[in-house]
Write an enzyme that holds these catalytic residues in place. Structure first.
Site, PDB file in Angstrom:
ATOM      1  N   ARG A 141       0.985  -0.880  -0.094  1.00 36.08           N
ATOM      2  CA  ARG A 141      -0.087  -0.088   0.008  1.00 36.08           C
ATOM      3  C   ARG A 141       0.757   1.400   0.026  1.00 36.08           C
ATOM      4  O   ARG A 141       2.031   1.179   0.341  1.00 36.08           O
ATOM      5  CB  ARG A 141      -0.809   0.033   1.359  1.00 36.08           C
ATOM      6  CG  ARG A 141      -1.785  -1.192   1.400  1.00 36.08           C
ATOM      7  CD  ARG A 141      -2.492  -1.234   2.779  1.00 36.08           C
ATOM      8  NE  ARG A 141      -3.434  -2.549   2.930  1.00 36.08           N
ATOM      9  CZ  ARG A 141      -3.068  -3.381   3.535  1.00 36.08           C
ATOM     10  NH1 ARG A 141      -1.889  -3.735   4.122  1.00 36.08           N
ATOM     11  NH2 ARG A 141      -3.966  -4.428   3.498  1.00 36.08           N
TER      12      ARG A 141
ATOM     13  N   LYS B 108      -1.145  -2.811   8.075  1.00 34.24           N
ATOM     14  CA  LYS B 108      -2.463  -2.338   9.098  1.00 34.24           C
ATOM     15  C   LYS B 108      -2.474  -2.989  10.330  1.00 34.24           C
ATOM     16  O   LYS B 108      -2.026  -4.479  10.558  1.00 34.24           O
ATOM     17  CB  LYS B 108      -3.795  -2.576   8.383  1.00 34.24           C
ATOM     18  CG  LYS B 108      -3.929  -1.895   7.074  1.00 34.24           C
ATOM     19  CD  LYS B 108      -5.338  -2.052   6.430  1.00 34.24           C
ATOM     20  CE  LYS B 108      -5.753  -1.267   5.475  1.00 34.24           C
ATOM     21  NZ  LYS B 108      -7.094  -1.136   4.648  1.00 34.24           N
TER      22      LYS B 108
ATOM     23  N   HIS C 296      -2.955   2.699  -5.826  1.00 33.22           N
ATOM     24  CA  HIS C 296      -3.669   1.593  -5.355  1.00 33.22           C
ATOM     25  C   HIS C 296      -3.752   0.646  -6.653  1.00 33.22           C
ATOM     26  O   HIS C 296      -3.951  -0.329  -6.643  1.00 33.22           O
ATOM     27  CB  HIS C 296      -5.038   1.795  -4.714  1.00 33.22           C
ATOM     28  CG  HIS C 296      -5.383   0.815  -3.661  1.00 33.22           C
ATOM     29  ND1 HIS C 296      -4.460   0.658  -2.428  1.00 33.22           N
ATOM     30  CD2 HIS C 296      -6.375   0.080  -3.715  1.00 33.22           C
ATOM     31  CE1 HIS C 296      -4.684  -0.231  -1.747  1.00 33.22           C
ATOM     32  NE2 HIS C 296      -6.087  -0.712  -2.307  1.00 33.22           N
TER      33      HIS C 296
ATOM     34  N   ARG D 262      -1.129  -1.854  -6.956  1.00 35.15           N
ATOM     35  CA  ARG D 262      -1.502  -3.156  -6.039  1.00 35.15           C
ATOM     36  C   ARG D 262      -2.264  -3.918  -6.647  1.00 35.15           C
ATOM     37  O   ARG D 262      -2.214  -5.122  -6.583  1.00 35.15           O
ATOM     38  CB  ARG D 262      -1.957  -2.508  -4.811  1.00 35.15           C
ATOM     39  CG  ARG D 262      -2.381  -3.567  -3.759  1.00 35.15           C
ATOM     40  CD  ARG D 262      -2.479  -2.791  -2.418  1.00 35.15           C
ATOM     41  NE  ARG D 262      -3.236  -3.434  -1.442  1.00 35.15           N
ATOM     42  CZ  ARG D 262      -2.841  -4.147  -0.584  1.00 35.15           C
ATOM     43  NH1 ARG D 262      -1.537  -4.422  -0.481  1.00 35.15           N
ATOM     44  NH2 ARG D 262      -3.508  -4.966   0.443  1.00 35.15           N
TER      45      ARG D 262
ATOM     46  N   HIS E   8      -3.367  -9.325   3.559  1.00 36.37           N
ATOM     47  CA  HIS E   8      -4.887  -9.474   3.966  1.00 36.37           C
ATOM     48  C   HIS E   8      -4.780 -10.469   5.047  1.00 36.37           C
ATOM     49  O   HIS E   8      -4.477 -11.364   5.005  1.00 36.37           O
ATOM     50  CB  HIS E   8      -5.573 -10.054   2.584  1.00 36.37           C
ATOM     51  CG  HIS E   8      -5.911  -9.006   1.627  1.00 36.37           C
ATOM     52  ND1 HIS E   8      -5.902  -9.189   0.325  1.00 36.37           N
ATOM     53  CD2 HIS E   8      -5.779  -7.442   1.677  1.00 36.37           C
ATOM     54  CE1 HIS E   8      -6.094  -8.196  -0.430  1.00 36.37           C
ATOM     55  NE2 HIS E   8      -6.107  -7.194   0.261  1.00 36.37           N
TER      56      HIS E   8
ATOM     57  N   TYR F 136      -9.580 -10.264  -6.574  1.00 37.84           N
ATOM     58  CA  TYR F 136      -8.677 -10.333  -7.347  1.00 37.84           C
ATOM     59  C   TYR F 136      -8.666 -11.575  -8.468  1.00 37.84           C
ATOM     60  O   TYR F 136      -7.844 -11.697  -9.509  1.00 37.84           O
ATOM     61  CB  TYR F 136      -7.479 -10.248  -6.873  1.00 37.84           C
ATOM     62  CG  TYR F 136      -6.926  -8.988  -6.354  1.00 37.84           C
ATOM     63  CD1 TYR F 136      -7.103  -7.845  -6.773  1.00 37.84           C
ATOM     64  CD2 TYR F 136      -7.033  -8.869  -4.911  1.00 37.84           C
ATOM     65  CE1 TYR F 136      -6.889  -6.420  -6.334  1.00 37.84           C
ATOM     66  CE2 TYR F 136      -6.757  -7.687  -4.140  1.00 37.84           C
ATOM     67  CZ  TYR F 136      -6.696  -6.416  -4.663  1.00 37.84           C
ATOM     68  OH  TYR F 136      -6.608  -5.334  -4.177  1.00 37.84           O
TER      69      TYR F 136
END
Length: 302
Positions: free
Chosen positions: A151, A175, A248, A251, A274, A283
């Protein structure tokens, strides 16, 4: 509900999110905006306390959001923010009932992530010519984003010590302060080596304050997240690629190209950072060309 108490509860919730949940500043900002927006609705409706909010009031609030043509994803996030806030207040015995838990989240729109085709990625990189410090930096940034799928927020906080070009790995802080190692391909390593040896020292010399961050701006200070979008837009125009483009999307391209070329879904999940596999499954769409190739290769009467 007086505004002083509103702010007090909000500050308690923010501390909980930051300390116990490890939320990023961006996530904290979204929670704050969503809660303040609901506070504004409450005052307009004459609701003195969160405990006065009924399911009917909540339906009015959601109807207003849809009437203002907010996207379903935004409405869902606002409701989810208030649900989490009320859950926290109930846990702290500041609220007796979480009325927000009674409402179901709006069904998300099923939009596929936008991505560049592999030929377009090649065209993008071919358009970055020159050996000036900013050229070397921009080439390294775009190569790294596409090579790793990280990211922009993760890229913006990278330090020189997070990068090990000798073995081709990068330590990423994702994150929730979760760490992960991601591999880097040879093209990105080559671009990073050129930037670190010839580009970054020239940029760093522009500032009297030493910094450990990997990517610097023309003043020798840390490159902001917003600058990445500006850089990408500039380089897209130079390469004559007139897409609505964001960092993004690189990505998205990273994940799409890996899966289209046979990568395992769980490996891609790990690379993207993730938590849930369902997030990565978005995806698994494939390009029309890929669909046609697979069909021709595998259907017995194609």
């Amino acid at each position: 509900m007086n505004q002083q108490l509103e702010q007090q509860w909000l500050e308690q919730f923010k501390r909980y999110l930051q300390i116990e949940k490890g939320c990023s500043p961006h996530t904290l900002l979204n929670y704050t905006r969503d809660i303040l927006a609901f506070y504004t609705f409450m005052r307009r409706e004459g609701l003195d306390s969160l405990s006065d909010v009924t399911y009917a009031d909540l339906r009015v609030y959601l109807s207003e959001l849809f009437a203002q043509e907010y996207a379903r994803k935004t409405v869902s996030r606002r409701l989810s923010s208030m649900r989490s806030f009320a859950h926290f207040l109930k846990r702290e015995q500041l609220l007796e009932e979480n009325v927000f838990a009674q409402a179901s989240l709006p069904k998300a729109e099923s939009r596929l992530p936008q991505f560049l085709y592999e030929e377009e990625v090649d065209q993008l990189f071919a358009g970055i010519k020159g050996d000036e410090p900013l050229d070397l930096r921009d080439r390294a940034i775009l190569e790294l984003l596409y090579a790793t799928g990280i990211r922009v927020s993760e890229c913006a906080t990278l330090q020189l010590t997070d990068l090990d070009v000798s073995i081709g790995t990068l330590l990423v802080y994702g994150k929730g302060k979760k760490e992960r190692y991601v591999p880097i391909g040879s093209c990105a390593i080559q671009a990073l080596n050129a930037y670190i040896s010839s580009g970054r020292p020239h940029l760093a010399a522009k500032s009297t304050i030493p910094t450990k961050e990997l990517f610097l701006n023309y003043r020798g200070t840390v490159l902001s997240e917003r600058s990445y979008r500006t850089i990408l837009k500039k380089r897209m125009n130079q390469a004559a690629l007139y897409h609505e483009m964001s960092p993004h999307k690189l990505r998205h391209s990273f994940a799409t190209h890996l899966l289209n070329n046979g990568a395992d879904l769980r490996v891609v999940q790990e690379l993207l950072g993730h938590v849930n596999l369902s997030t990565t499954q978005v995806y698994t769409h494939v390009s029309k060309d890929r669909l046609r190739d697979v069909y021709l290769d595998h259907h017995p009467r194609a």
